[in-house]
Design a protein around this motif. Structure first.
Motif, mmCIF file in Angstrom:
data_model
loop_
_atom_site.group_PDB
_atom_site.id
_atom_site.type_symbol
_atom_site.label_atom_id
_atom_site.label_comp_id
_atom_site.label_asym_id
_atom_site.label_seq_id
_atom_site.Cartn_x
_atom_site.Cartn_y
_atom_site.Cartn_z
ATOM 1 N N ASN A 112 4.230 5.137 13.673
ATOM 2 C CA ASN A 112 3.539 3.855 13.757
ATOM 3 C C ASN A 112 4.050 2.949 12.643
ATOM 4 N N CYS A 113 4.213 1.692 12.969
ATOM 5 C CA CYS A 113 4.555 0.716 11.942
ATOM 6 C C CYS A 113 3.505 0.806 10.836
ATOM 7 N N ALA A 114 3.943 0.908 9.576
ATOM 8 C CA ALA A 114 3.005 1.076 8.462
ATOM 9 C C ALA A 114 2.135 -0.155 8.258
ATOM 10 N N ASN A 115 2.525 -1.265 8.859
ATOM 11 C CA ASN A 115 1.772 -2.504 8.672
ATOM 12 C C ASN A 115 0.834 -2.812 9.835
ATOM 13 N N CYS A 116 1.340 -2.759 11.091
ATOM 14 C CA CYS A 116 0.513 -3.158 12.236
ATOM 15 C C CYS A 116 0.142 -1.989 13.133
ATOM 16 N N GLY A 117 0.784 -0.835 12.945
ATOM 17 C CA GLY A 117 0.417 0.348 13.711
ATOM 18 C C GLY A 117 1.113 0.493 15.048
ATOM 19 N N MET A 153 0.842 -1.196 0.000
ATOM 20 C CA MET A 153 0.000 0.000 0.000
ATOM 21 C C MET A 153 0.878 1.248 0.000
ATOM 22 N N ILE A 154 0.270 2.350 -0.395
ATOM 23 C CA ILE A 154 0.985 3.621 -0.303
ATOM 24 C C ILE A 154 0.460 4.402 0.891
ATOM 25 N N LYS A 155 1.240 5.416 1.281
ATOM 26 C CA LYS A 155 0.960 6.167 2.497
ATOM 27 C C LYS A 155 -0.472 6.711 2.543
ATOM 28 N N THR A 156 -0.949 7.285 1.440
ATOM 29 C CA THR A 156 -2.293 7.861 1.405
ATOM 30 C C THR A 156 -3.356 6.820 1.721
ATOM 31 N N GLU A 157 -3.198 5.614 1.212
ATOM 32 C CA GLU A 157 -4.164 4.538 1.469
ATOM 33 C C GLU A 157 -4.128 4.107 2.935
ATOM 34 N N ILE A 158 -2.925 4.027 3.492
ATOM 35 C CA ILE A 158 -2.794 3.636 4.898
ATOM 36 C C ILE A 158 -3.404 4.712 5.795
ATOM 37 N N MET A 159 -3.112 5.981 5.499
ATOM 38 C CA MET A 159 -3.641 7.089 6.305
ATOM 39 C C MET A 159 -5.176 7.153 6.212
ATOM 40 N N ALA A 160 -5.730 6.773 5.068
ATOM 41 C CA ALA A 160 -7.187 6.778 4.906
ATOM 42 C C ALA A 160 -7.818 5.707 5.796
ATOM 43 N N LYS A 161 -7.159 4.569 5.908
ATOM 44 C CA LYS A 161 -7.665 3.481 6.735
ATOM 45 C C LYS A 161 -7.423 3.734 8.213
ATOM 46 N N HIS A 162 -6.306 4.382 8.535
ATOM 47 C CA HIS A 162 -5.902 4.599 9.929
ATOM 48 C C HIS A 162 -5.491 6.064 10.124
ATOM 49 N N PRO A 163 -6.484 6.961 10.242
ATOM 50 C CA PRO A 163 -6.170 8.399 10.311
ATOM 51 C C PRO A 163 -5.320 8.791 11.521
ATOM 52 N N ASN A 164 -5.312 7.951 12.551
ATOM 53 C CA ASN A 164 -4.563 8.296 13.758
ATOM 54 C C ASN A 164 -3.129 7.776 13.738
ATOM 55 N N TRP A 165 -2.734 7.101 12.687
ATOM 56 C CA TRP A 165 -1.362 6.599 12.593
ATOM 57 C C TRP A 165 -0.444 7.677 12.026
ATOM 58 N N VAL A 166 0.815 7.642 12.460
ATOM 59 C CA VAL A 166 1.855 8.463 11.857
ATOM 60 C C VAL A 166 2.760 7.504 11.094
ATOM 61 N N VAL A 167 2.684 7.539 9.779
ATOM 62 C CA VAL A 167 3.552 6.678 8.980
ATOM 63 C C VAL A 167 4.492 7.564 8.180
ATOM 64 N N ALA A 168 5.734 7.119 8.028
ATOM 65 C CA ALA A 168 6.727 7.981 7.403
ATOM 66 C C ALA A 168 7.728 7.172 6.595
ATOM 67 N N GLY A 169 8.154 7.739 5.481
ATOM 68 C CA GLY A 169 9.224 7.154 4.682
ATOM 69 C C GLY A 169 10.561 7.711 5.106
ATOM 70 N N TYR A 170 10.529 8.872 5.768
ATOM 71 C CA TYR A 170 11.756 9.475 6.290
ATOM 72 C C TYR A 170 11.361 10.400 7.421
ATOM 73 N N ALA A 171 12.162 10.395 8.481
ATOM 74 C CA ALA A 171 11.906 11.239 9.655
ATOM 75 C C ALA A 171 13.167 11.260 10.496
ATOM 76 N N ASP A 172 13.209 12.162 11.483
ATOM 77 C CA ASP A 172 14.318 12.131 12.433
ATOM 78 C C ASP A 172 14.281 10.797 13.171
#
Ligand SMILES: [Zn+2]
Length: 72
Positions: A26-31, A1-20
């Motif tokens: 949140n894990c992009a798979n299990c949260g 899945m891509i980030k937009t799809e994950i965020m749509a399913k789980h609006p309270n998750w923070v998923v990132a491809g890059y960050a400090d």
């Protein structure tokens, strides 16, 4: 899945491809919450442009890797 799809399913998750490294994401798979620096680069979930794998916990990362190795 891509980030937009994950965020749509789980609006309270923070998923990132890059960050400090100290950023809590949140894990992009299990949260599960983890520090970005403790995560792995996902082989199944990606940023919207497909350039980076999203941050994933070790459990999900290795489960996916094992699946890929088993199926070739
Ligand atoms: Zn996970």
């Amino acid at each position: 899945m891509i980030k937009t799809e994950i965020m749509a399913k789980h609006p309270n998750w923070v998923v990132a491809g890059y960050a400090d490294l100290d950023t809590t994401v949140n894990c992009a798979n299990c949260g599960r919450a983890l520090k970005y620096g403790d995560g792995y680069t996902s082989r199944q979930h990606f940023t919207d442009n497909g350039a980076f794998g999203l941050c994933e916990c070790g459990t999900c990362y290795f489960a996916q890797l094992k699946k890929e190795l088993a199926t070739g």
